[in-house]
Design an enzyme around this catalytic site. Structure first.
Site: not given
Length: 778
Positions: A539, A299, A535
Site C-alpha cells: 500500500d 485496502d 497497512d
C-alpha cells in the site's frame, strides 16, 4: 559475533563499548517543532513585528490608551504558544508509541529496541514490511527491497548476502539478517533528507489562502500607511501626534492578527481531541484534507477485515492425498518463512514439515502474488494466485476457483514442478495440485462505517490483491452498496484503461502495488480528493500519492512512515470521527475567518479612500480594539471550537469572501455616506469619530448575526452578550474609547443611517450570493 550455531549478534559488553564510544544511531528525530521553535514562530511573525512597530509609534507620541490593542496581540500569541506546545507533546508521546522498533540479535536472542539504540555492527532481523532504519549489509538470507522512498523507483530490488541495504527503504518480500554499517548522520537517507521519513507538501486550501492573504496585506500595508500619514500631516495639517495615531489605527484595522492564530489553535485542538480517540495526526493540515475527501480507497485486509485469516478447506485438483498436500504446504511455509496473515493461517495447521532439504526459495511479493520453494527430494512447490501461477492455463480451473470465490473464500493455488525455481521466475512445467481455501474475518463495525461514508456522499473504492470475486463478496457482506461492480485488475493493461476503470468500478481485485498507485493518480486527475487506507508494504506507494494517507498501527513500518494519520487502535471505525473532527474544524474556521476578513477588507478600502478625502481619518486604535473584541475576537474563538458536522461545500476563499464581502462593503458605504453628511452639518472630528464607531460596530454585529445563523441557545447568548458589551462600553467608558455623548443632530443622522446600513447589508448580501459568487463558481 559468531558461534557454532550461526550468527548470534553483539554481546552486551560489545554493545556497552560501542555506546561508550558514541557509535549509537542517536535520538530518533520526531518531526515536530521544539518548544523553542514554537515560541519563536509564534512570537516572531510579520504581523507581530508590524504591531510592535506600530505600538512603538504610539508610545513615542504618548497616547498610551491606544496601546490596548497590544493586549490582544500578546494574548493571541500566548494562546497560540500554549495550544501548540500541548499538541506537540501529545504528538510526540503518540509517535513514540507508534514508532517502529528495530529488531536485533544480541547475545543470540532476538530483541526489540528503539531505533535510536542501534549501535554499529548490530545484527538486524528484517522481514517483509520492516523499514530499514540504518544502512546495513546482508549477512544471511535473501530479500527484495523497495527503495521508492529514497530513489523514487517502485521496482523491487533483489538482495542477497554481501549486498547493501539503504536506510529509508523497506523489505518488500523475504527476510534476512543484516549488519549495521552506518549510524546517525552517516546513513544514506540522513545525508539526502536528514530523515528516513517521506515528507510531502500538505494539500491545504486554508494554509495556501492564509499565506496569500498575509502576502497581499504585507505588500500593501506600508505604502498605504506612508501615503495616509503624509496626507494627514502635510495636506490636512493635523498635529504630528494625531496623524500618527490615526495612521496606526488604519493599519491595525488592516491586520487580521488573530486569523493565523485561530487556524493554529483550531487544528491543534483537533489533534488533541483525536489523540483521545486513538488517532495520531502526524500532519495538522491532513485534518482539513480528510474533511474534504470525496473518494476513499480502502485496502481490504486490515480495513474491512480484521487482517487475520483462517484455513477452511483443501480441495484437491489431481490424485493427491490431504496428507501429501499438507506436507507440501508445511514444507513450503517453513522454507519461505513469510510473516503475513496468509502464512500465519497456514502455520496454524501445526504440522511438522517433512525432512526435505531446501535448495532455493522465492518469498511472496505483491507484484508476483506467489511464493515458492525448491527441494532436492521433491522438486518445487508454489503457492499463490492461480492466474499469476498458471497464466493461460488458469482457464482450466477458473470455474471451480470462481465458485469458491463467489462464496467469499480466498482461494490459493498449490502447484508443483519437477524443475527448480529461477530468480523469481516460474518453471514451464508447473501443474496444479490443490486449492487452499481461506477466509477473512470481517470487522464487526465495518458495515456501519461504510454506511456512514455512503450517506456522506463519499465514493468508496475497495482495492485488493485478492481475487475480485472474493473481494466483492466480502465487500458485500461488509455493506458496500455497489459491491457487485468489480473488475479484475489483470485485465487492465494500460494506464488509460486504469483511468476509465477508476471511475467506473467500486471493487478492484488482483491489483499490483503499481496499479494501486495508478488508481490513486487516476482519481486525482479527475479532481477527486483521495484518501487511502492501508497497512501493508503493497500500500505504500498509493498511500504516498494520496491526498490523505491513513495507516493502521498494527500494519507495516513502511505504511506508518508515509502516512499522515495513524489509527493507533487499528480500527477503521475511527474514520467517521476523524472526518467529523475535520469538518468541525474547517466549517468553523471558514465562518470565523470571514469575521477577520470583514475588518481587513473594510480597513484597507477606507484607508485608501481617506488618502483622497479632505476630512481626517475617523478612527483611533482604541476604537478598533473595542469593535474587534465584540464583533471578531471573542466570537471567532467561541464559534471555531463548537461542534459542526456539516458537509464541506465549495472552496475556502470563496466561502469566506461570500460571508465577509457584504459586511465589509456595507461598512465602507456607511463611512463614505457619513463623510458626505458630516461635511454639510459641520460635526466635530470627535462627533464624526463617535458616529463612525457606532455605525461600524453595528454593521460588525450584523455580520456576527449572519455568521451565528442558524441560532441556538449558545449562539443567541453569544450575540446578545457581544451587543450588550458594545453598548455598555459606549455608555460607561466614553473617555477610554474616545467617544462623546450623542446630541440630537447626531441621533437624527445615526437612526436613518443604521436603517440604511441594514438595508444595504441585505441588498449587498443578495448581490454577492446571486451575482458575483455565481460567476466565480461557489
Amino acid at each position: 559475533m559468531m558461534d557454532e550455531n550461526g550468527i548470534s549478534g553483539l554481546s552486551a559488553e560489545q554493545v556497552a563499548a560501542r555506546q561508550k564510544q558514541g557509535l549509537v544511531n542517536g535520538t530518533e528525530e520526531i518531526k515536530t517543532k521544539t518548544v523553542g521553535q514554537i515560541i519563536h514562530t509564534n512570537l516572531i511573525t510579520p504581523f507581530n513585528i508590524l504591531n510592535a512597530i506600530l505600538a512603538g509609534l504610539i508610545l513615542m507620541v504618548g497616547s498610551y490608551k491606544n496601546l490596548l490593542f497590544m493586549g490582544v496581540i500578546i494574548s493571541n500569541t500566548l494562546i497560540g504558544i500554549v495550544q501548540e506546545i500541548k499538541a506537540k507533546k501529545t504528538i510526540d508521546r503518540l509517535k513514540l508509541i507508534a514508532a517502529p522498533k528495530a529488531h536485533v540479535l544480541r547475545d543470540g536472542a532476538k530483541q526489540d529496541i528503539p531505533v535510536s539504540d542501534l549501535v554499529l555492527d548490530d545484527i538486524m532481523v528484517l522481514a517483509s514490511g520492516n523499514q530499514i532504519c540504518a544502512d546495513c549489509i546482508v549477512v544471511q538470507g535473501e530479500c527484495e527491497v523497495n527503495e521508492a522512498l529514497i530513489t523514487g523507483e517502485a521496482d523491487l530490488v533483489a538482495k542477497k548476502a554481501g549486498d547493501r541495504l539503504l536506510s529509508g527503504s523497506f523489505i518488500g518480500s523475504g527476510s534476512c539478517l543484516a549488519k549495521v554499517e552506518h549510524i546517525g548522520a552517516e546513513n544514506y537517507a540522513s545525508k539526502i533528507t536528514q530523515s528516513a521519513k517521506y515528507l510531502k507538501k500538505p494539500n491545504s486550501e486554508i494554509m495556501t489562502w492564509i499565506n496569500k492573504i498575509i502576502k497581499y496585506i504585507g505588500f500593501s500595508i506600508i505604502p498605504i500607511g506612508l501615503l495616509l500619514f503624509y496626507k494627514q500631516l502635510y495636506l490636512s495639517g493635523q498635529p504630528f501626534n494625531r496623524a500618527v495615531v490615526s495612521t496606526v489605527a488604519a493599519l491595525i484595522g488592516m491586520i487580521p492578527e488573530g486569523l493565523v492564530l485561530l487556524t493554529s489553535v483550531v487544528l491543534a485542538v483537533s489533534v488533541l481531541r483525536l489523540a483521545h480517540h486513538k488517532a495520531l495526526v502526524q500532519d495538522l493540515y491532513s485534518i482539513e484534507t480528510l474533511a474534504r475527501v470525496d473518494t476513499l480507497c480502502l485496502d481490504k485486509t486490515g480495513t474491512i477485515t480484521e487482517g487475520t485469516m483462517q484455513m477452511d478447506a483443501i480441495v484437491p485438483l489431481c490424485d493427491i492425498s490431504r496428507q501429501e498436500t499438507e506436507d507440501a504446504v508445511a514444507a513450503l511455509v517453513n522454507a519461505v518463512n513469510d510473516d503475513n496473515p496468509t502464512a500465519n493461517a497456514l502455520k496454524a495447521l501445526d504440522r511438522n514439515p517433512p525432512p526435505w532439504k531446501c535448495a532455493a526459495t522465492v518469498a511472496f511479493s505483491s507484484a508476483r502474488k506467489w511464493s515458492g520453494a525448491s527441494f532436492h527430494e521433491t522438486g518445487s512447490f508454489v503457492l499463490g494466485a492461480g492466474e499469476f501461477i498458471l497464466k493461460e492455463g488458469f482457464e482450466k480451473i477458473r470455474q471451480v476457483v470462481e465458485k469458491y470465490s463467489s462464496q467469499g473464500q480466498r482461494v490459493l493455488l498449490l502447484a508443483h514442478s519437477e524443475s527448480p525455481l529461477g530468480k523469481g521466475d516460474l518453471p514451464a512445467d508447473i501443474s496444479p495440485l490443490a486449492l487452499i481455501l481461506l477466509s477473512d474475518k470481517i470487522r464487526k463495525n465495518a458495515k456501519k462505517t461504510l454506511e456512514y461514508f455512503s450517506a456522506q456522499g463519499v465514493d468508496i473504492k475497495v482495492i485488493s490483491g485478492d481475487n475480485p470475486v472474493t473481494v466483492a463478496n466480502i465487500a458485500k457482506k461488509a455493506g458496500l452498496r455497489d459491491a457487485g461492480n468489480y473488475v479484475d485488475a489483470t485485465t487492465l493493461k494500460s494506464y488509460e484503461e486504469i483511468k476509465t476503470a477508476a471511475v467506473s468500478f467500486s471493487v478492484f481485485g488482483r491489483v499490483t502495488p503499481q496499479q494501486k498507485l495508478d488508481l490513486v493518480k487516476a482519481l486525482k486527475e479527475q479532481n477527486r480528493t483521495v484518501a487511502m487506507t492501508g497497512d501493508g508494504v503493497n500500500d505504500v506507494l498509493a498511500l504516498k500519492e494520496s491526498d490523505c494517507s491513513i495507516a493502521m498501527a498494527s500494519g507495516s513500518d513502511a505504511s506508518k512512515t508515509v502516512s499522515q494519520v495513524v489509527l493507533l487502535d487499528s480500527d477503521f471505525a475511527s474514520m467517521p470521527r476523524i472526518v467529523n473532527e475535520g469538518r468541525r474544524s474547517i466549517n468553523n474556521l471558514q465562518r470565523s475567518a470571514s469575521l477577520f476578513l470583514v475588518k481587513a477588507m473594510f480597513s484597507a478600502i477606507i484607508a485608501v479612500l481617506f488618502i483622497f478625502f479632505t476630512c481626517d481619518y475617523p478612527f483611533q486604535p482604541i476604537q478598533f480594539t473595542l469593535i474587534n473584541a465584540v464583533t471578531i475576537g471573542y466570537p471567532s474563538f467561541i464559534l471555531a471550537l463548537e461542534p459542526n458536522r456539516e458537509r464541506i461545500h465549495g472552496k475556502f476563499i470563496v466561502n469566506v469572501i461570500k460571508k465577509a464581502l457584504p459586511g465589509a462593503l456595507t461598512m465602507v458605504l456607511n463611512i463614505v455616506l457619513l463623510v458626505f453628511i458630516s461635511g454639510y452639518l459641520n460635526f466635530t472630528p470627535e462627533q464624526i469619530s463617535t458616529m463612525a464607531v457606532i455605525i461600524t460596530g453595528y454593521t460588525g454585529l450584523m455580520t456576527l448575526f449572519k455568521v451565528c445563523m442558524p441560532f441556538n441557545l449558545k449562539h443567541a447568548a453569544l450575540f446578545s452578550s457581544m451587543s450588550a458589551a458594545f453598548i455598555l462600553a459606549l455608555i460607561f467608558f466614553k473617555p477610554l474609547f474616545a467617544v462623546v455623548g450623542l446630541t440630537l443632530p447626531m441621533v437624527l443622522v445615526l437612526v436613518p443611517m443604521l436603517i440604511v446600513a441594514t438595508s444595504l447589508m441585505t441588498a449587498i448580501l443578495h448581490m454577492v450570493e446571486k451575482v458575483i459568487m455565481k460567476k466565480i463558481g461557489s
